[in-house]
Enzyme design. Sequence first.
Site, mmCIF file in Angstrom:
data_model
loop_
_atom_site.group_PDB
_atom_site.id
_atom_site.type_symbol
_atom_site.label_atom_id
_atom_site.label_comp_id
_atom_site.label_asym_id
_atom_site.label_seq_id
_atom_site.Cartn_x
_atom_site.Cartn_y
_atom_site.Cartn_z
ATOM 1 N N GLN A 28 0.842 -1.202 0.000
ATOM 2 C CA GLN A 28 0.000 0.000 0.000
ATOM 3 C C GLN A 28 0.868 1.239 0.000
ATOM 4 O OE1 GLN A 28 -3.134 -0.514 3.255
ATOM 5 N NE2 GLN A 28 -1.744 -2.206 3.576
ATOM 6 N N ASN A 29 2.169 1.034 0.219
ATOM 7 C CA ASN A 29 3.064 2.187 0.301
ATOM 8 C C ASN A 29 3.290 2.778 -1.078
ATOM 9 O OD1 ASN A 29 3.174 1.635 2.962
ATOM 10 N ND2 ASN A 29 5.186 0.652 2.918
ATOM 11 N N HIS A 67 -1.543 1.266 -4.261
ATOM 12 C CA HIS A 67 -1.978 2.666 -4.191
ATOM 13 C C HIS A 67 -1.155 3.598 -5.071
ATOM 14 C CE1 HIS A 67 -4.002 1.782 -0.031
ATOM 15 N NE2 HIS A 67 -4.684 1.312 -1.060
ATOM 16 N N CYS A 76 -2.059 21.357 -15.573
ATOM 17 C CA CYS A 76 -1.637 20.600 -16.748
ATOM 18 C C CYS A 76 -1.306 21.543 -17.922
ATOM 19 C CB CYS A 76 -2.758 19.641 -17.139
ATOM 20 S SG CYS A 76 -2.425 18.732 -18.642
ATOM 21 N N ALA A 91 8.531 -4.439 12.410
ATOM 22 C CA ALA A 91 8.760 -5.252 11.218
ATOM 23 C C ALA A 91 10.254 -5.385 10.925
ATOM 24 C CB ALA A 91 8.049 -4.613 10.020
HETATM 25 P P1 NAD Z 1 -1.983 1.552 8.025
HETATM 26 O O1 NAD Z 1 -3.399 1.586 8.352
HETATM 27 O O2 NAD Z 1 -1.543 0.493 7.162
HETATM 28 O O3 NAD Z 1 -1.268 1.584 9.486
HETATM 29 C C1 NAD Z 1 0.085 1.492 9.726
HETATM 30 C C2 NAD Z 1 0.337 0.417 10.810
HETATM 31 O O4 NAD Z 1 1.754 0.272 10.950
HETATM 32 C C3 NAD Z 1 -0.205 0.758 12.198
HETATM 33 O O5 NAD Z 1 -1.150 -0.250 12.563
HETATM 34 C C4 NAD Z 1 1.041 0.675 13.128
HETATM 35 O O6 NAD Z 1 0.785 -0.046 14.303
HETATM 36 C C5 NAD Z 1 2.024 -0.078 12.292
HETATM 37 N N1 NAD Z 1 3.457 0.203 12.558
HETATM 38 C C6 NAD Z 1 4.048 1.390 12.846
HETATM 39 N N2 NAD Z 1 5.387 1.235 12.957
HETATM 40 C C7 NAD Z 1 5.644 -0.074 12.709
HETATM 41 C C8 NAD Z 1 6.837 -0.862 12.660
HETATM 42 N N3 NAD Z 1 8.057 -0.321 12.879
HETATM 43 N N4 NAD Z 1 6.726 -2.188 12.377
HETATM 44 C C9 NAD Z 1 5.503 -2.747 12.167
HETATM 45 N N5 NAD Z 1 4.363 -2.061 12.207
HETATM 46 C C10 NAD Z 1 4.416 -0.743 12.462
HETATM 47 O O7 NAD Z 1 -1.417 2.779 7.282
HETATM 48 P P2 NAD Z 1 -1.703 4.325 7.429
HETATM 49 O O8 NAD Z 1 -0.520 4.874 8.133
HETATM 50 O O9 NAD Z 1 -3.061 4.552 8.022
HETATM 51 O O10 NAD Z 1 -1.698 4.849 5.946
HETATM 52 C C11 NAD Z 1 -2.829 4.770 5.089
HETATM 53 C C12 NAD Z 1 -2.386 4.814 3.638
HETATM 54 O O11 NAD Z 1 -1.658 6.024 3.377
HETATM 55 C C13 NAD Z 1 -1.400 3.718 3.259
HETATM 56 O O12 NAD Z 1 -2.068 2.558 2.931
HETATM 57 C C14 NAD Z 1 -0.628 4.348 2.107
HETATM 58 O O13 NAD Z 1 -1.337 4.256 0.910
HETATM 59 C C15 NAD Z 1 -0.530 5.790 2.529
HETATM 60 N N6 NAD Z 1 0.756 6.035 3.258
HETATM 61 C C16 NAD Z 1 1.921 5.660 2.642
HETATM 62 C C17 NAD Z 1 3.135 5.842 3.306
HETATM 63 C C18 NAD Z 1 4.386 5.407 2.607
HETATM 64 O O14 NAD Z 1 4.360 5.163 1.396
HETATM 65 N N7 NAD Z 1 5.499 5.264 3.316
HETATM 66 C C19 NAD Z 1 3.168 6.403 4.593
HETATM 67 C C20 NAD Z 1 1.935 6.778 5.199
HETATM 68 C C21 NAD Z 1 0.740 6.564 4.522
HETATM 69 ZN ZN ZN Z 2 -4.332 17.543 -18.772
#
Ligand code: NAD
Ligand code: ZN
Length: 243
Positions: free
Chosen positions: A97-98, A115, A146, A231
Site C-alpha cells: 500500500q506504500n 496505491h 496541466c 517489522a
Molecule cells: P496503516 O493503516 O496500514 O497503518 C500502519 C500500521 O503500521 C499501524 O497499525 C502501526 O501499528 C504499524 N506500525 C508502525 N510502525 C511499525 C513498525 N516499525 N513495524 C511494524 N508495524 C508498524 O497505514 P496508514 O498509516 O493509516 O496509511 C494509510 C495509507 O496512506 C497507506 O495505505 C498508504 O497508501 C498511505 N501512506 C503511505 C506511506 C508510505 O508510502 N510510506 C506512509 C503513510 C501513509
Molecule cells: Zn491535462
Amino acid sequence: MKIDISQYKHIVILTGAGVSAASGLHTYRGQNGLWEKYEIEEQGHVDRLTDHPEKIWQLFGPLRNELETAQPNAAHYALAELEKSLGTSQAFTLITQNIDGLHQQAGSKNVIELHGTIHQTKCANPDCDLKTYPDNNAHLNKAPSCPECSHPLRPDIVLFGEIVPDNKDLLVRLSLRQCDLFLAIGTSGSVYPAAHLVRFADYAGARTIYINLDPMLPPNAAFAEEYLGKAEEILPDMFGITL
Ligand code: NAD
Ligand code: ZN
C-alpha cells in the site's frame, strides 16, 4: 518464530506504512501516527482535486521531500533478500500500500503498488493526453496545472474516494488463488485491504500471519497467527536473513 520459506510455493506479502516507519516516514494511523483518520480522509479525498487541489499536495508533497534522503530499512531489505533466495518453482508477490518506492529501492522485483507511486505525476483529467511522468517536486507552494488542458496535476496515487485500478486488483486476486503463505506486515489488519486479502488467502488454505506494532482491533479471525513488534526486527529473524 522461524519460518522455513522452502516449504511454500505461493508466497504473498502485503505491506503497509508500518514497514517504512523505520525509514523515518510516518504512518498515518497507529502509534506515532501523524493524523486523525477523518483529517487525512478529508484532505486526501479525490474531491479536493475539484475544490482545493493544493490540499492534496500539502498532504502528499512532503513525502517527496522526505524521500530525497529516506533509505530502505531492514524490513525492506529482508523482504528483498527473501525473494532472491527462492527457487524457480516458488512464486512471490509483494503487494504494497506504500507509495514510497522503498521496496523496489531495496531490490524487491515482483511488487504490486496497490496505491500507486508518489514518484510520478499525472493530469487529473482522465481524457487528457498528458503522459504520467516522473516528478519529485513537492509542489507545496502552488498546485501545478496541466500544460495540455489546464486541469490540476496530481500525484499518481490512489486518493481517498478512489478505487484500486482493475488490472492491479486482478493481479492481486490471481496471486492469492493458490496462496500457501500470506503475511500482512505493518498495516491495520481489520480494515481493507488486509482484512479483504486475508480472506482470499485463508480460503485458498494459506498459512496466514499478521505482523504489526499494534494488535488488530477488533481481532480478525482470518489471521491464524499474530506477531507484535517492529517489522524491521521481526522479519530478518523470522526468515533467518543476515543483512
Ligand atoms: P496503516 O493503516 O496500514 O497503518 C500502519 C500500521 O503500521 C499501524 O497499525 C502501526 O501499528 C504499524 N506500525 C508502525 N510502525 C511499525 C513498525 N516499525 N513495524 C511494524 N508495524 C508498524 O497505514 P496508514 O498509516 O493509516 O496509511 C494509510 C495509507 O496512506 C497507506 O495505505 C498508504 O497508501 C498511505 N501512506 C503511505 C506511506 C508510505 O508510502 N510510506 C506512509 C503513510 C501513509
Ligand atoms: Zn491535462
